[in-house]
Design a protein around this motif. Structure first.
Motif, PDB file in Angstrom:
ATOM      1  N   ARG A 207       0.833  -1.206   0.000  1.00  7.26           N
ATOM      2  CA  ARG A 207       0.000   0.000   0.000  1.00  7.26           C
ATOM      3  C   ARG A 207       0.869   1.258   0.000  1.00  7.26           C
ATOM      4  NH1 ARG A 207      -2.280   3.042   4.237  1.00  7.26           N
ATOM      5  NH2 ARG A 207      -4.100   4.255   3.579  1.00  7.26           N
ATOM      6  N   LEU A 208       1.940   1.264   0.820  1.00  5.85           N
ATOM      7  CA  LEU A 208       2.814   2.430   0.862  1.00  5.85           C
ATOM      8  C   LEU A 208       3.505   2.652  -0.475  1.00  5.85           C
ATOM      9  CD1 LEU A 208       4.538   2.284   4.371  1.00  5.85           C
ATOM     10  CD2 LEU A 208       2.988   4.036   3.495  1.00  5.85           C
ATOM     11  N   THR A 209       4.004   1.558  -1.068  1.00  6.64           N
ATOM     12  CA  THR A 209       4.646   1.668  -2.380  1.00  6.64           C
ATOM     13  C   THR A 209       3.661   2.180  -3.418  1.00  6.64           C
ATOM     14  OG1 THR A 209       6.072  -0.202  -1.806  1.00  6.64           O
ATOM     15  CG2 THR A 209       5.950   0.404  -4.134  1.00  6.64           C
ATOM     16  N   GLY A 210       2.447   1.649  -3.373  1.00  2.56           N
ATOM     17  CA  GLY A 210       1.432   2.079  -4.326  1.00  2.56           C
ATOM     18  C   GLY A 210       1.032   3.534  -4.138  1.00  2.56           C
ATOM     19  N   MET A 211       1.009   4.000  -2.880  1.00  2.42           N
ATOM     20  CA  MET A 211       0.656   5.396  -2.618  1.00  2.42           C
ATOM     21  C   MET A 211       1.664   6.338  -3.254  1.00  2.42           C
ATOM     22  SD  MET A 211      -0.618   5.283   1.356  1.00  2.42           S
ATOM     23  CE  MET A 211      -0.642   7.075   1.476  1.00  2.42           C
ATOM     24  N   ARG A 212       2.949   6.043  -3.093  1.00  2.42           N
ATOM     25  CA  ARG A 212       3.977   6.919  -3.647  1.00  2.42           C
ATOM     26  C   ARG A 212       3.876   6.972  -5.173  1.00  2.42           C
ATOM     27  NH1 ARG A 212       9.460   7.090  -5.113  1.00  2.42           N
ATOM     28  NH2 ARG A 212      10.434   9.031  -4.417  1.00  2.42           N
ATOM     29  N   ARG A 213       3.726   5.821  -5.805  1.00  4.33           N
ATOM     30  CA  ARG A 213       3.583   5.786  -7.256  1.00  4.33           C
ATOM     31  C   ARG A 213       2.316   6.508  -7.684  1.00  4.33           C
ATOM     32  NH1 ARG A 213       4.894   0.855  -7.858  1.00  4.33           N
ATOM     33  NH2 ARG A 213       2.826  -0.009  -7.458  1.00  4.33           N
ATOM     34  N   GLY A 214       1.252   6.337  -6.877  1.00  5.75           N
ATOM     35  CA  GLY A 214      -0.001   7.016  -7.187  1.00  5.75           C
ATOM     36  C   GLY A 214       0.125   8.530  -7.127  1.00  5.75           C
ATOM     37  N   PHE A 215       0.891   9.045  -6.149  1.00  5.39           N
ATOM     38  CA  PHE A 215       1.108  10.490  -6.059  1.00  5.39           C
ATOM     39  C   PHE A 215       1.767  11.015  -7.337  1.00  5.39           C
ATOM     40  CE2 PHE A 215       1.386   9.974  -1.225  1.00  5.39           C
ATOM     41  CZ  PHE A 215       0.088  10.420  -1.044  1.00  5.39           C
ATOM     42  N   LEU A 216       2.777  10.301  -7.815  1.00  7.05           N
ATOM     43  CA  LEU A 216       3.514  10.761  -8.999  1.00  7.05           C
ATOM     44  C   LEU A 216       2.630  10.727 -10.249  1.00  7.05           C
ATOM     45  CD1 LEU A 216       6.928   8.974  -8.343  1.00  7.05           C
ATOM     46  CD2 LEU A 216       6.423  11.414  -8.124  1.00  7.05           C
ATOM     47  N   LEU A 217       1.877   9.649 -10.424  1.00  5.22           N
ATOM     48  CA  LEU A 217       0.999   9.552 -11.592  1.00  5.22           C
ATOM     49  C   LEU A 217      -0.087  10.627 -11.548  1.00  5.22           C
ATOM     50  CD1 LEU A 217       0.615   5.671 -11.873  1.00  5.22           C
ATOM     51  CD2 LEU A 217       1.942   7.188 -13.368  1.00  5.22           C
ATOM     52  N   ALA A 218      -0.632  10.862 -10.357  1.00  5.64           N
ATOM     53  CA  ALA A 218      -1.667  11.886 -10.215  1.00  5.64           C
ATOM     54  C   ALA A 218      -1.111  13.267 -10.517  1.00  5.64           C
ATOM     55  CB  ALA A 218      -2.252  11.849  -8.807  1.00  5.64           C
ATOM     56  N   ALA A 219       0.140  13.541 -10.102  1.00  4.82           N
ATOM     57  CA  ALA A 219       0.759  14.838 -10.392  1.00  4.82           C
ATOM     58  C   ALA A 219       0.916  15.039 -11.893  1.00  4.82           C
ATOM     59  CB  ALA A 219       2.115  14.937  -9.697  1.00  4.82           C
ATOM     60  N   ALA A 220       1.362  13.987 -12.605  1.00  4.07           N
ATOM     61  CA  ALA A 220       1.524  14.092 -14.055  1.00  4.07           C
ATOM     62  C   ALA A 220       0.185  14.326 -14.745  1.00  4.07           C
ATOM     63  CB  ALA A 220       2.194  12.827 -14.590  1.00  4.07           C
ATOM     64  N   ARG A 221      -0.851  13.623 -14.299  1.00  2.00           N
ATOM     65  CA  ARG A 221      -2.179  13.816 -14.896  1.00  2.00           C
ATOM     66  C   ARG A 221      -2.711  15.221 -14.623  1.00  2.00           C
ATOM     67  NH1 ARG A 221      -3.203   8.603 -12.794  1.00  2.00           N
ATOM     68  NH2 ARG A 221      -4.337   9.554 -11.062  1.00  2.00           N
ATOM     69  N   ARG A 222      -2.453  15.705 -13.417  1.00  2.00           N
ATOM     70  CA  ARG A 222      -3.018  16.992 -13.020  1.00  2.00           C
ATOM     71  C   ARG A 222      -2.487  18.147 -13.873  1.00  2.00           C
ATOM     72  NH1 ARG A 222      -3.600  17.613  -6.785  1.00  2.00           N
ATOM     73  NH2 ARG A 222      -5.037  15.932  -7.293  1.00  2.00           N
ATOM     74  N   LEU A 223      -1.304  17.992 -14.436  1.00  2.00           N
ATOM     75  CA  LEU A 223      -0.769  19.051 -15.302  1.00  2.00           C
ATOM     76  C   LEU A 223      -1.688  19.335 -16.482  1.00  2.00           C
ATOM     77  CD1 LEU A 223       3.012  18.071 -15.465  1.00  2.00           C
ATOM     78  CD2 LEU A 223       2.048  20.099 -14.362  1.00  2.00           C
ATOM     79  N   PHE A 224      -2.442  18.328 -16.899  1.00  2.78           N
ATOM     80  CA  PHE A 224      -3.279  18.473 -18.094  1.00  2.78           C
ATOM     81  C   PHE A 224      -4.775  18.304 -17.802  1.00  2.78           C
ATOM     82  CE2 PHE A 224       0.819  16.537 -19.150  1.00  2.78           C
ATOM     83  CZ  PHE A 224       1.364  17.540 -19.929  1.00  2.78           C
TER      84      PHE A 224
END
Length: 357
Positions: free
Chosen positions: A214-231
């Motif tokens: 879950r912790l590993t997935g949260m960190r990866r999720g933060f990064l993917l969400a940041a990239a999506r949020r740019l657009f």
């Protein structure tokens, strides 16, 4: 290893800029234009597709920046923005200063101070109460990378001083925030009158517990969400997600190995500082962890490990005591039982007032 870390931090800092989507869109469209000019049928088709994608990305990136700017205009900070190491940090202080210690709240995860607004408001009726947005949260700037407990343990006292808040302080931290305020107390015992640790993160759990996907997935999720949020933004800054991804980098066995000595609060580190450790009696809410056990014997071992690691902070001070949360509450008890939490904090504040008088 450190060189890799610097590259990673630079990429996170870049991703945290809300304008990044525009140059990315321009590069995509420019690559498409180059393919169109090549003249071959396949390159014209692919180039046309890239140009169209670039235009869509540019529209999304501009919309994201407009929404971020509008959100900033509509939601002004309720407290003060003070300078800490060249960046602005948001501090909200309310309630009578009086003659007692000032209470400083720190939520779990890498959440803004606003997460504890209810607790803060309840306490501020009788005592001085402070919420602080760590860099990358709330109304504070994103701040420098990496986001680490060691860095934030230096930044928090600096923010309080810049805001004009005077010690002594009672620091109250939940989960990851508990680890942070314990570090502040270890580094700056001259500022801290007492600690209330609300089920703080034990580093033994990070280093030795069964792997936590879950912790590993949260960190990866933060990064993917940041990239999506740019657009595809909705007015939320990408910096918050990047800061959280950076902070959660500590919460892995390899990440902890790099920062452990600067982050651990070990037996006796806090001397005789009054410390109240508040935890649930059992693993309510931890069923997912137990479900990963191979058999009943391992489930029993996991349960024993978590329950004993949970109370390890008692050994950090010779003046510590354990308080259990109301029956049926789990790790999220500050949200489930706010009156109970405020009551525990008030009790410690009263004790310290009597001691100092």
């Amino acid at each position: 290893m450190r060189r890799y870390g610097r590259i990673k931090d630079s990429l996170l800092a870049l991703l945290s800029r809300d304008w990044l989507g525009v140059p990315v869109a321009v590069l995509v469209a420019g690559a498409g234009g180059g393919l169109v000019e090549a003249g071959a049928a396949w390159s014209v088709a692919l180039g046309g597709l890239l140009v169209a994608v670039g235009v869509l990305l540019a529209a999304g990136a501009v919309r994201h920046m407009v929404l971020v700017a509008r959100e900033a205009r509509l939601n002004l900070p309720p407290g003060r923005l003070v300078e800490v190491h060249g960046h602005r940090m948001h501090v909200l202080a309310e309630g009578p200063a009086g003659d007692g210690p000032t209470v400083v709240w720190m939520p779990g995860g890498h959440a803004p101070g606003e997460e504890f607004r209810e607790l803060h408001t309840m306490l501020a009726a009788r005592a001085r109460s402070v919420l602080v947005d760590r860099f990358g949260t709330g109304w504070s700037d994103v701040g420098p990378f990496p986001r680490t407990t060691a860095a934030e343990a230096e930044e928090l006292p600096a923010a309080l001083e810049a805001a004009g808040e005077r010690p002594p302080f009672v620091l109250v931290g939940h989960s990851f925030g508990g680890l942070l305020v314990a570090n502040v107390a270890r580094r700056r015992p001259d500022l801290v009158a007492g600690l209330v640790l609300l089920d703080p993160t034990p580093l033994e759990v990070i280093a030795f517990a069964p792997r936590n996907r879950r912790l590993t997935g949260m960190r990866r999720g933060f990064l993917l969400a940041a990239a999506r949020r740019l657009f595809i933004g909705r007015g939320e800054r990408t910096g918050r997600l990047c800061a959280a991804a950076s902070a959660f980098g500590e919460l892995t066995p390899s990440g902890l190995a790099e920062v452990g000595w600067e982050t651990v609060v070990y037996d006796g580190d806090l001397g005789n500082l009054p410390l109240v450790l508040v935890t649930p009696r059992d693993l309510v809410g931890g069923e997912t962890v137990l479900a990963g056990a191979r058999d009943a014997a391992e489930a029993e071992r996991i349960s024993r490990f978590y329950l004993r690691a949970r109370v390890r902070y008692l050994a950090a001070s010779t003046a510590s005591r354990l308080v259990h949360t109301p029956a049926g509450t789990g790790h999220d008890f500050p949200r489930e039982a706010p009156e109970f939490v405020v009551g525990v904090v008030r009790d410690l504040v009263r004790e310290l007032r009597v001691t100092s008088s």
